[in-house]
Every structure is written in C-alpha cells, then in structure tokens.
Write an enzyme that holds these catalytic residues in place. Structure first.
Site, PDB file in Angstrom:
ATOM      1  N   ARG A  95       0.830  -1.205   0.000  1.00  0.00           N
ATOM      2  CA  ARG A  95       0.000   0.000   0.000  1.00  0.00           C
ATOM      3  C   ARG A  95       0.859   1.247   0.000  1.00  0.00           C
ATOM      4  NH1 ARG A  95      -3.819   0.545   4.625  1.00  0.00           N
ATOM      5  NH2 ARG A  95      -1.906   0.114   5.752  1.00  0.00           N
ATOM      6  N   SER A 157       7.526  -4.814   7.390  1.00  0.00           N
ATOM      7  CA  SER A 157       7.148  -5.677   8.519  1.00  0.00           C
ATOM      8  C   SER A 157       7.829  -7.038   8.485  1.00  0.00           C
ATOM      9  CB  SER A 157       5.632  -5.821   8.568  1.00  0.00           C
ATOM     10  OG  SER A 157       5.079  -4.539   8.702  1.00  0.00           O
ATOM     11  N   ASP A 211       5.348  -2.939  11.543  1.00  0.00           N
ATOM     12  CA  ASP A 211       3.902  -2.672  11.715  1.00  0.00           C
ATOM     13  C   ASP A 211       3.478  -2.617  13.181  1.00  0.00           C
ATOM     14  OD1 ASP A 211       4.359  -5.386  11.969  1.00  0.00           O
ATOM     15  OD2 ASP A 211       2.783  -6.023  10.591  1.00  0.00           O
TER      16      ASP A 211
HETATM   17  C1  BGC Z   1       7.446 -10.219  11.001  1.00  0.00           C
HETATM   18  C2  BGC Z   1       7.264  -9.055  11.929  1.00  0.00           C
HETATM   19  C3  BGC Z   1       5.892  -8.457  11.754  1.00  0.00           C
HETATM   20  C4  BGC Z   1       4.831  -9.522  11.889  1.00  0.00           C
HETATM   21  C5  BGC Z   1       3.435  -8.991  11.687  1.00  0.00           C
HETATM   22  C6  BGC Z   1       6.301 -11.198  11.147  1.00  0.00           C
HETATM   23  O1  BGC Z   1       6.394 -12.238  10.217  1.00  0.00           O
HETATM   24  O2  BGC Z   1       8.672 -10.867  11.271  1.00  0.00           O
HETATM   25  O3  BGC Z   1       8.269  -8.089  11.691  1.00  0.00           O
HETATM   26  O4  BGC Z   1       5.710  -7.452  12.711  1.00  0.00           O
HETATM   27  O5  BGC Z   1       5.067 -10.538  10.953  1.00  0.00           O
HETATM   28  O6  BGC Z   1       3.252  -8.490  10.411  1.00  0.00           O
END
Ligand code: BGC
Length: 469
Positions: A95, A157, A211
């Site tokens: 996004r 994320s 995130d």
């Molecule tokens: C990632 C995290 C992220 C989480 C939620 C995980 O797979 O390693 O960095 O915050 O997913 O999206």
C-alpha cells in the site's frame, strides 16, 4: 496440590471435551488431539522461557528473541503536522498512502493498494524494489505531487537489524516473501536507490518501522497509556516501550532519551529449540509445508498465515484415520494451503452461536457434505487450535506486562486474525488477567497502524532531526 489461583487458570484454559455419542471414536480423537492442550504448569513454563529469552535478547546474548532497538524514542505529542507518504509492505498487498496530519491527527488519507505477484515476492530483490518504486511514482504522480518534497515512512514488517531510524538490514523474510538476495541488505537503501533511479518524484525516505511499532504509535493517539503494539494478522509480533537505560544495543549517539520502542520479533520465539516441549506432530507437518521451513516457530503456532493450514493438517489426519468424513477422504482437503484461517473464524462463529451454517458453507468449498458428528469434530478442532493460539499470545503479553512494571498499560492491537476471530479478544482478556492478576491492562483496536503509524514516525523523525540541527 495446585494452589487455587493455578487451579482457576488451569480450568479456564481447558476447552470442554468433545461431545460425541460414540465413546470409542471420541476417545480416539481426544487421544490424538491431547498434545494440543496446555496445562497451567506448561503455561507457566512458557512464561519462564519467554522471560529468559527476552532478557537474553535485550542483553545482546544469543536468544530467539531479537529485541531490536527501533530508535523511536518518543510517542506522538499532538504537534505532528504536514503531508507524509507511507509505504506498507508485509502482506500480499503493498500500500502507498498519502496522509495529512494536523495536531497529530490524520485529517486526510488517500490510499492505493498494489498487488505483488508471487514471482516478485519469491524471486530476486531487484525487480521487487523496482516495482515498489514504480508504485510510489505512479501514486505520487496520480496525486499531482511529483514536484513536492514528500517525507516518507516505510513500514517494512519483517525482522531487521536497525543501525538507526533509517536503516533496516533484513534478517530473514517471513510470511509469503522469500527473495534470498535481499537478506543482510538494507531494505531502506534498496528502496532509496530504486526511487532515485527513476528520478521522477521528490520522495525522501526518513524512517523505517515495523507494523507493530506503527500500531503502538497509532494506539498512542487514541490512548496515552499505550505502551505495547501487537499484530495478530498474517504474521504476529509485538513491540513495547522500554526504559532507555536497559537497552544495550544503541548505535547513534544518545541524546538523553528516557524510553525507546523495542521490536521483540516474537515470531521467531523458539527457533533455537526452547519451545520444543509444546511442539506437536501437527506443528511439525505445518512447518514442513511452509515456505520457510524451520523458522518462525512461534508465528506458526499463532498467526493467520499458518493456523488454517494447522487445522487442515489435523482434519486430513483424522479423515485418513477413519475418524472424520468417513464416507470418503476428500481429495480437496489434502491440498496444502487450501484451508484459510478466515474459515476458522467463520466456524468459531458457529460455535459461539450454537449453529453450523458457516461450518457447512466452508466444508461445501471442499465438496464435503458432513454429518452431525463431522460438524462437531471440525468445530472442536478449530476451537482447540484457536484457543491454543490465544493462550500462547496471552502468555507472552502477560510476561511482557510483568517485565514492564507499569501502573497501567494499553495494548494497541491490529491484524486480520484479531479482527475476524470472534473469540480471540475475550480469551486474551480472560487469560492475561488470570496469568498476571495484579497488572492493569486494556486491549484497544488501533486501526491501520502500519499506514498511519508510518506517517507519525516520519513526523517524529523530522522533529528529532530539527531538534538536533
Ligand atoms: C514479522 C514481523 C511483523 C509480523 C506482523 C512477522 O512475520 O517478522 O516483523 O511485525 O510478521 O506483520
């Protein structure tokens, strides 16, 4: 002898037994699924392990918890102003957002979603980042802002090592991404380079964030006690506000910061074997069927990318053993990835309503016409899997609350599993209270932290920059 509070915990975390008239069949199923039931003693043991892994991580000792410094030392204070771009990369959609902040509040938001094809998610990194930059240009130009200097917050994320607020060295991909040549590279630099190569906008990448961090910050605009950000979606993770003096990994010069957000990266909890005592045969099969085998152990127990597959593995086993769908083993159910976590949420809704409408609809997708017993068994499996996930998350949250030792903590939560599952929030409220009765906490839903939070971080980054000039 169990002390009364432990007995209450033990009883509360037990799902009621399967209710089937056929005793032999019921017992066979219970025996197979018994490995998924956790006792109060096991819950306490997980707490101990999580506490110890957190402490090791924060002290830079080998641990399955990264406890990464995000270098975000302050929360929004209501002075955030201006036009910001936010990028959100983590799920299957990418996004791009344009957000206008006035007095720390989002007053305008334009969003565009771009699909990322599997070949971009699992190929070489170059085309992926070229595509991200192309989406940014496409969006900025469509907004008529190509000549305006735009500060950008990049929500990336995935686990990363941060040397500063604007570096993010990818540790490993997770969820549905796997572009091996990006591992150990700085995702921010790759993005900046791809944007610079196009040269058709004036975008300035100021900060990278997770995130969970965005969710914590977005939560802080709704409730000033917010000190934990939690994602229960495709993946799962949490971050929290830590006392700055406890944080050893801090590369840039310190400027009297009192707090900082730590990204726990709890998806990897147990990757070093410390959680093996709860691993079931179904977890092993779920892992073997995943894109990144032998990694993100905890995430595979709890998150939306994996819970559906976990349930499918169990249903297929019960069916092969002649305990479910006895008329035929449905071929469609043998397909890896065919059972979505959203189906679990629907089936759980039936359990709440005492109905079977959704369960029948879901099974119809697999061309299964269930009998009454099948319906009960499928609902039972979904309940056990969901309940174990909610309990595991609650165990980590309760341990974190104890570690933080704050008067009162608001936990900002976002993610599809949390939003769609009808019982997760209730279970979490109940279990966290039982696990740590003295702690005051509140769960709030922070809508779209990964978008809005990115703009807030960019605004905070600008503020810190100006202060240091
Ligand atoms: C990632 C995290 C992220 C989480 C939620 C995980 O797979 O390693 O960095 O915050 O997913 O999206």
């Amino acid at each position: 002898m169990m002390v009364p509070s432990e007995r209450a915990l033990h009883e509360a975390i037990q799902v009621s037994p399967l209710d089937l008239p056929d005793d032999v069949k019921r017992q066979k199923i219970e025996n197979l699924l018994a490995q998924m039931r956790l006792s109060a003693a096991t819950a306490r043991k997980i707490q101990d392990v999580f506490r110890s892994e957190m402490n090791k991580g924060i002290h830079q000792q080998p641990s399955s918890l990264q406890m990464e410094n995000t270098y975000i030392p302050e929360l929004p204070d209501g002075t955030e102003e201006g036009l910001f771009l936010a990028l959100d990369l983590g799920g299957t959609n990418f996004r791009v957002l344009l957000l206008e902040l006035v007095n720390g509040v989002v007053v305008r938001e334009d969003v565009k979603k771009y699909h990322i094809d599997a070949h971009l998610r699992t190929g070489s990194g170059m085309p992926l980042f070229e595509y991200l930059a192309e989406c940014v240009s496409n969006f900025v130009i469509s907004e008529g802002l190509q000549d305006v200097e735009l500060p950008l917050g990049f929500t990336f994320s995935f686990p990363m090592i941060q040397h500063s607020l604007e570096t993010g060295i990818l540790v490993t991909w997770t969820k549905s991404f796997n572009c091996p040549d990006v591992v150990n590279k700085d995702a921010v630099q790759l993005l900046k380079d791809a944007i610079a190569r196009r040269g058709d906008t004036r975008v300035n990448v100021l900060a990278v964030l997770n995130d969970t961090t965005g969710t914590l910050l977005q939560g802080a605009t709704q409730d000033p006690n917010t000190a934990i950000g939690l994602i229960l979606g495709t993946g799962s993770n949490a971050c929290y506000l830590e006392r700055a003096d406890k944080v050893e990994h801090w590369e840039p010069e310190r400027h009297g910061e009192r707090e900082v957000i730590i990204d726990i990266e709890w998806g990897a909890f147990g990757d070093n074997g410390v959680l093996d005592f709860i691993k079931t045969d179904f977890d092993r099969e779920n892992d073997a069927n995943s894109l990144l085998v032998n990694s993100f152990t905890f995430e595979k127990y709890i998150s939306g990318k994996y819970l559906g597959e976990f349930v499918r593995v169990i249903l297929a086993k019960l069916s092969k053993d002649g305990l479910l769908f006895t008329r035929q083993v449905p071929e469609s159910l043998l397909l890896v990835g065919s059972f979505l976590t959203d189906y679990i949420s629907l089936i759980e809704q039936d359990t709440v309503n005492g109905s079977s409408v959704h369960t029948k609809e879901v099974l119809a997708k697999f061309n299964i016409i269930p009998d009454e017993e099948d319906l009960k068994i499928v609902q039972y499996v979904c309940e056990l899997a969901s309940n174990r996930a909610a309990l595991l998350v609650s165990i980590c949250v309760a341990t974190l609350l104890d570690h933080m030792e704050r008067e009162e903590v608001t936990i900002a939560v976002d993610g599809s599993l949390y939003k769609h599952h009808p019982r997760f929030e209730n279970w979490m409220n109940q279990y966290i209270t039982l696990l740590t009765p003295a702690r005051k906490f509140k769960l709030i839903h922070a809508q779209d932290g990964s978008g809005k939070g990115a703009a807030i971080v960019a605004a905070i980054a600008l503020r810190i920059k100006k202060r240091l000039e």
